[in-house]
Design a protein around this motif. Structure first.
Motif, PDB file in Angstrom:
ATOM      1  N   GLU A 322       1.110  -1.284  -0.137  1.00 43.04           N
ATOM      2  CA  GLU A 322       0.202  -0.187   0.265  1.00 43.04           C
ATOM      3  C   GLU A 322       1.161   1.615  -0.307  1.00 43.04           C
ATOM      4  OE1 GLU A 322      -4.061  -1.565   2.538  1.00 43.04           O
ATOM      5  OE2 GLU A 322      -2.472  -0.273   2.977  1.00 43.04           O
ATOM      6  N   ALA A 323       2.122   1.169   0.824  1.00 44.64           N
ATOM      7  CA  ALA A 323       2.995   1.826   0.759  1.00 44.64           C
ATOM      8  C   ALA A 323       3.655   2.664  -0.409  1.00 44.64           C
ATOM      9  CB  ALA A 323       3.954   2.249   2.119  1.00 44.64           C
ATOM     10  N   ILE A 324       3.830   1.678  -1.431  1.00 44.38           N
ATOM     11  CA  ILE A 324       4.703   1.939  -1.804  1.00 44.38           C
ATOM     12  C   ILE A 324       3.899   1.882  -3.313  1.00 44.38           C
ATOM     13  CG2 ILE A 324       5.677   0.306  -4.061  1.00 44.38           C
ATOM     14  CD1 ILE A 324       6.894  -1.209  -1.983  1.00 44.38           C
ATOM     15  N   TYR A 325       2.409   1.890  -3.489  1.00 39.73           N
ATOM     16  CA  TYR A 325       1.290   2.293  -4.615  1.00 39.73           C
ATOM     17  C   TYR A 325       1.211   3.859  -4.396  1.00 39.73           C
ATOM     18  CZ  TYR A 325      -0.434  -2.113  -5.990  1.00 39.73           C
ATOM     19  OH  TYR A 325      -0.558  -3.818  -6.637  1.00 39.73           O
ATOM     20  N   LEU A 326       1.188   4.357  -2.773  1.00 44.70           N
ATOM     21  CA  LEU A 326       1.159   5.380  -2.657  1.00 44.70           C
ATOM     22  C   LEU A 326       2.315   6.564  -2.460  1.00 44.70           C
ATOM     23  CD1 LEU A 326      -2.181   4.395  -0.069  1.00 44.70           C
ATOM     24  CD2 LEU A 326      -2.037   5.737  -2.811  1.00 44.70           C
ATOM     25  N   GLU A 327       2.879   5.892  -2.699  1.00 45.58           N
ATOM     26  CA  GLU A 327       5.093   6.724  -2.624  1.00 45.58           C
ATOM     27  C   GLU A 327       5.146   7.059  -1.541  1.00 45.58           C
ATOM     28  OE1 GLU A 327       4.265   9.695  -6.241  1.00 45.58           O
ATOM     29  OE2 GLU A 327       3.683   8.090  -7.308  1.00 45.58           O
ATOM     30  N   CYS A 328       4.455   6.710  -0.706  1.00 44.95           N
ATOM     31  CA  CYS A 328       5.251   6.607   1.105  1.00 44.95           C
ATOM     32  C   CYS A 328       6.548   5.239   0.667  1.00 44.95           C
ATOM     33  CB  CYS A 328       3.781   6.383   1.683  1.00 44.95           C
ATOM     34  SG  CYS A 328       3.952   7.121   3.418  1.00 44.95           S
ATOM     35  N   VAL A 329       7.066   5.957   1.685  1.00 41.03           N
ATOM     36  CA  VAL A 329       8.437   5.482   2.097  1.00 41.03           C
ATOM     37  C   VAL A 329       8.454   4.678   2.976  1.00 41.03           C
ATOM     38  CG1 VAL A 329      10.248   5.083   3.047  1.00 41.03           C
ATOM     39  CG2 VAL A 329       9.710   6.912   0.767  1.00 41.03           C
ATOM     40  N   PRO A 330       7.883   2.852   2.899  1.00 42.45           N
ATOM     41  CA  PRO A 330       7.560   2.434   3.674  1.00 42.45           C
ATOM     42  C   PRO A 330       8.350   2.132   4.825  1.00 42.45           C
ATOM     43  CG  PRO A 330       7.915   1.128   1.734  1.00 42.45           C
ATOM     44  CD  PRO A 330       8.488   2.331   1.809  1.00 42.45           C
ATOM     45  N   VAL A 331       8.411   1.695   6.364  1.00 38.97           N
ATOM     46  CA  VAL A 331       9.029   1.254   7.471  1.00 38.97           C
ATOM     47  C   VAL A 331       8.408   0.494   7.683  1.00 38.97           C
ATOM     48  CG1 VAL A 331       9.796   2.470  10.155  1.00 38.97           C
ATOM     49  CG2 VAL A 331       9.248   4.329   7.930  1.00 38.97           C
ATOM     50  N   VAL A 332       9.422  -0.909   7.272  1.00 36.43           N
ATOM     51  CA  VAL A 332       9.243  -2.417   7.816  1.00 36.43           C
ATOM     52  C   VAL A 332       9.762  -2.270   9.119  1.00 36.43           C
ATOM     53  CG1 VAL A 332       9.877  -4.591   7.474  1.00 36.43           C
ATOM     54  CG2 VAL A 332       9.383  -3.211   5.827  1.00 36.43           C
ATOM     55  N   ILE A 333       8.720  -2.590  10.246  1.00 37.60           N
ATOM     56  CA  ILE A 333       8.768  -2.729  12.022  1.00 37.60           C
ATOM     57  C   ILE A 333       9.004  -4.434  12.095  1.00 37.60           C
ATOM     58  CG2 ILE A 333       8.752  -1.968  14.157  1.00 37.60           C
ATOM     59  CD1 ILE A 333       7.416   0.531  12.782  1.00 37.60           C
ATOM     60  N   GLY A 334       9.705  -5.014  12.109  1.00 34.45           N
ATOM     61  CA  GLY A 334       9.220  -6.581  12.740  1.00 34.45           C
ATOM     62  C   GLY A 334      11.124  -6.947  12.050  1.00 34.45           C
ATOM     63  N   ASP A 335      11.302  -7.901  13.254  1.00 33.45           N
ATOM     64  CA  ASP A 335      12.925  -8.920  12.937  1.00 33.45           C
ATOM     65  C   ASP A 335      12.894  -9.865  12.232  1.00 33.45           C
ATOM     66  OD1 ASP A 335      13.758  -6.589  14.701  1.00 33.45           O
ATOM     67  OD2 ASP A 335      13.288  -7.857  16.337  1.00 33.45           O
ATOM     68  N   ASP A 336      11.730 -10.800  11.865  1.00 33.01           N
ATOM     69  CA  ASP A 336      12.183 -12.071  11.701  1.00 33.01           C
ATOM     70  C   ASP A 336      11.658 -12.058  10.039  1.00 33.01           C
ATOM     71  OD1 ASP A 336      13.843 -13.240  13.880  1.00 33.01           O
ATOM     72  OD2 ASP A 336      11.623 -13.341  14.174  1.00 33.01           O
ATOM     73  N   TYR A 337      11.093 -11.625   9.521  1.00 26.47           N
ATOM     74  CA  TYR A 337      10.177 -11.093   8.031  1.00 26.47           C
ATOM     75  C   TYR A 337      11.498 -10.709   7.357  1.00 26.47           C
ATOM     76  CZ  TYR A 337       6.994  -9.164   4.296  1.00 26.47           C
ATOM     77  OH  TYR A 337       6.476  -9.116   3.410  1.00 26.47           O
ATOM     78  N   VAL A 338      11.206 -11.975   6.242  1.00 24.83           N
ATOM     79  CA  VAL A 338      12.772 -12.372   4.434  1.00 24.83           C
ATOM     80  C   VAL A 338      11.315 -11.106   3.616  1.00 24.83           C
ATOM     81  CG1 VAL A 338      13.490 -12.708   2.750  1.00 24.83           C
ATOM     82  CG2 VAL A 338      13.609 -13.777   4.495  1.00 24.83           C
ATOM     83  N   LEU A 339      11.679  -9.796   3.124  1.00 22.62           N
ATOM     84  CA  LEU A 339      10.857  -8.879   2.344  1.00 22.62           C
ATOM     85  C   LEU A 339      10.759  -9.744   0.577  1.00 22.62           C
ATOM     86  CD1 LEU A 339      12.631  -6.056   3.837  1.00 22.62           C
ATOM     87  CD2 LEU A 339      10.113  -6.496   3.404  1.00 22.62           C
ATOM     88  N   PRO A 340       9.508  -9.489   0.795  1.00 23.88           N
ATOM     89  CA  PRO A 340       9.514  -9.851  -1.384  1.00 23.88           C
ATOM     90  C   PRO A 340      10.262  -9.735  -2.185  1.00 23.88           C
ATOM     91  CG  PRO A 340       7.068  -9.128  -0.384  1.00 23.88           C
ATOM     92  CD  PRO A 340       7.894  -8.654   0.340  1.00 23.88           C
ATOM     93  N   PHE A 341      11.064 -10.175  -3.141  1.00 24.09           N
ATOM     94  CA  PHE A 341      12.069  -9.927  -4.424  1.00 24.09           C
ATOM     95  C   PHE A 341      13.265  -9.998  -4.122  1.00 24.09           C
ATOM     96  CE2 PHE A 341       7.754  -8.600  -6.306  1.00 24.09           C
ATOM     97  CZ  PHE A 341       7.159  -9.909  -6.213  1.00 24.09           C
ATOM     98  N   SER A 342      13.835  -9.884  -2.181  1.00 29.19           N
ATOM     99  CA  SER A 342      14.693  -9.275  -2.212  1.00 29.19           C
ATOM    100  C   SER A 342      16.219  -9.887  -2.643  1.00 29.19           C
ATOM    101  CB  SER A 342      14.809  -9.272  -0.302  1.00 29.19           C
ATOM    102  OG  SER A 342      14.412 -10.843  -0.114  1.00 29.19           O
ATOM    103  N   ASP A 343      16.070 -10.831  -3.206  1.00 32.62           N
ATOM    104  CA  ASP A 343      16.851 -11.939  -4.231  1.00 32.62           C
ATOM    105  C   ASP A 343      17.245 -10.204  -5.110  1.00 32.62           C
ATOM    106  OD1 ASP A 343      14.617 -13.931  -4.915  1.00 32.62           O
ATOM    107  OD2 ASP A 343      14.421 -11.844  -5.337  1.00 32.62           O
ATOM    108  N   VAL A 344      16.344  -9.542  -6.091  1.00 31.77           N
ATOM    109  CA  VAL A 344      16.606  -8.822  -7.247  1.00 31.77           C
ATOM    110  C   VAL A 344      16.349  -7.164  -6.467  1.00 31.77           C
ATOM    111  CG1 VAL A 344      16.607 -10.165  -8.772  1.00 31.77           C
ATOM    112  CG2 VAL A 344      14.133  -8.550  -7.863  1.00 31.77           C
ATOM    113  N   LEU A 345      15.655  -6.916  -5.598  1.00 31.92           N
ATOM    114  CA  LEU A 345      15.330  -5.463  -5.079  1.00 31.92           C
ATOM    115  C   LEU A 345      16.455  -5.262  -3.837  1.00 31.92           C
ATOM    116  CD1 LEU A 345      11.685  -5.390  -5.151  1.00 31.92           C
ATOM    117  CD2 LEU A 345      13.862  -4.630  -6.849  1.00 31.92           C
ATOM    118  N   ASN A 346      16.940  -3.812  -4.271  1.00 33.33           N
ATOM    119  CA  ASN A 346      17.571  -3.223  -2.879  1.00 33.33           C
ATOM    120  C   ASN A 346      16.652  -2.680  -1.928  1.00 33.33           C
ATOM    121  OD1 ASN A 346      20.461  -2.030  -1.505  1.00 33.33           O
ATOM    122  ND2 ASN A 346      20.391  -0.972  -2.468  1.00 33.33           N
ATOM    123  N   TRP A 347      15.967  -3.671  -0.963  1.00 34.91           N
ATOM    124  CA  TRP A 347      15.091  -2.421  -0.238  1.00 34.91           C
ATOM    125  C   TRP A 347      15.679  -1.086   0.613  1.00 34.91           C
ATOM    126  CZ3 TRP A 347      10.173  -3.184   0.148  1.00 34.91           C
ATOM    127  CH2 TRP A 347       9.276  -4.395  -0.488  1.00 34.91           C
TER     128      TRP A 347
END
Length: 420
Positions: A322-347
């Motif tokens: 939702e943040a990405i869609y609305l051009e709001c910089v996402p702040v990911v809060i959590g310690d064990d989450y592997v973000l989507p497409f992190s093999d190619v995206l530089n989060w």
């Protein structure tokens, strides 16, 4: 037939593109020439991608009629583009036809679980990379919907997931009896996909599905057995309608007066900490459980520079997309989450990651981002959005194809030795 598995060294702390798991028979039978041909094609693609990794700074960008990946939003833009083109040229997926809707070949296309249904539907309609001949397939899709299982099979409030697990176990038993492909690799070239919180647990119905297969999961929690070298993190996208354009786009930084925003239920291990420290306490960091009547959630995100995305019951949050869609910089809060497409995206180039222990310092952390740095990050959010867009029908480089690319990379991590 029994197998042994050997893990090779990885690349850049992520085995995708380079490392491989070898699956080979302990007792060899006659050669499987078709499988050897498939593996030869994958070996050539692996070599081309490895060469692209080595020479990323010495080659001009590849040409492409739709999109040329460039810039810091990618870990390696040149290698990603080369890998994507190799996928389009080579990759073939077989969808098992066994199973009846709604539990199989169906899924929710609106709701917080929409990614599950949209992928299943798109895969059913796919022509370019789907093959009807399993002998030509590099991977095999198990087209069950955990969301539909919960709706159709689970007894509400029973806390008994054994009927769901038994359904999956019986389905794999049917496939492994009818076809040679599951037993040939012990599931290593098969994949399942689930956006339901229970997806990881239900996948343990079969030990090989849990340990060997590619599990495409929204609940990409490393503390619960998610393995980034073989599993895929699935974006959680809450689609309320088919008209996505209303959920896309937002103003520039100068028209975003709120530093950070979150509104959501008080559940899970992370949100209570966030609410305790920030609920109703600071006009710059606007945190609440429920918005006042008449206040638009989407408008609040559009007025905010940073959108807080804490984990709920499980690690994934639809607020990231939702943040990405609305051009709001996402702040990911959590310690064990592997973000989507992190093999190619530089989060880190377009988002902020905050550990749970740093929640009290949220304002200081976000206020330390300079205006110039923020403008760059927001511009990159806009650039990366195409990879999270849901299109009907799917388009190149959109979320459907990015999921396929993640599966493609995991299949490159596996080498099957020909046998029959």
């Amino acid at each position: 037939m029994s197998f042994c598995v050997r893990q090779e060294s990885g690349f850049d702390n992520a085995p995708t593109w380079d490392g491989a798991v070898e699956v080979m028979p302990l007792m060899q039978r006659r050669r499987d020439v078709k499988l050897e041909r498939l593996e030869l094609g994958l070996a050539k693609a692996r070599s081309v991608i490895k060469e692209a990794i080595r020479n990323k700074d010495n080659r001009p960008p590849l040409t492409d009629k739709d999109h040329v990946p460039v810039g810091p939003v990618y870990r390696n833009a040149y290698a990603f583009h080369r890998s994507y083109l190799e996928m389009e040229k080579l990759f073939k997926i077989y969808v098992y036809e066994e199973g009846e809707p709604p539990v199989f070949h169906d899924g929710p296309c609106r709701s917080i679980y929409s990614t599950e249904g949209r992928f299943i539907y798109a895969m059913e309609m796919e022509n370019r990379m789907r093959t009807r001949d399993p002998e030509l397939a590099h991977v095999f899709f198990l087209p069950f919907s955990v969301v539909k299982m919960v709706k159709m099979i689970y007894e509400p409030n029973s806390h008994d997931m054994s009927p769901l697990r038994r359904t999956i176990f019986d389905y794999i038993d049917v496939l492994s009896t009818k076809y040679p492909f599951w037993n040939r690799s012990l599931g290593a070239d098969h994949f399942m996909l689930s956006c339901h919180d229970w997806g990881p647990y239900v996948s343990s119905a079969d030990g090989h599905l849990f340990s060997n297969s590619i599990r495409v999961l929204c609940n990409a929690n490393t503390s619960e057995g998610f393995n980034p070298s073989k599993d895929v993190s699935l974006p959680e996208i809450n689609l309320r309608s088919d008209i996505i354009d209303k959920q896309v786009g937002g103003p520039s930084a100068s028209h975003r007066p709120i530093l950070a925003f979150f509104a959501g239920g008080d559940h899970g291990p992370v949100r209570p900490v966030l609410l305790e420290h920030w609920k109703g306490k600071d006009s710059d960091v606007q945190v609440s459980e429920y918005l006042p009547q008449g206040v638009s959630y989407i408008d609040m995100m559009r007025q905010s520079k940073f959108c807080l995305c804490p984990s709920g019951y499980e690690v994934a949050s639809p607020r990231v997309v939702e943040a990405i869609y609305l051009e709001c910089v996402p702040v990911v809060i959590g310690d064990d989450y592997v973000l989507p497409f992190s093999d190619v995206l530089n989060w880190p180039a377009f988002s902020v990651r905050v550990s749970v222990t740093d929640i009290p310092d949220l304002k200081r952390i976000l206020a330390a981002v300079s205006p110039r740095q923020y403008i760059r990050m927001q511009r990159r959010v806009r650039m990366v959005r195409r990879h999270f867009m849901v299109n009907g029908p799917p388009r190149r480089f959109d979320v459907f194809h990015m999921i396929l690319h993640s599966i493609w990379l995991r299949r490159l991590n596996v080498r099957l030795h020909g046998q029959d």
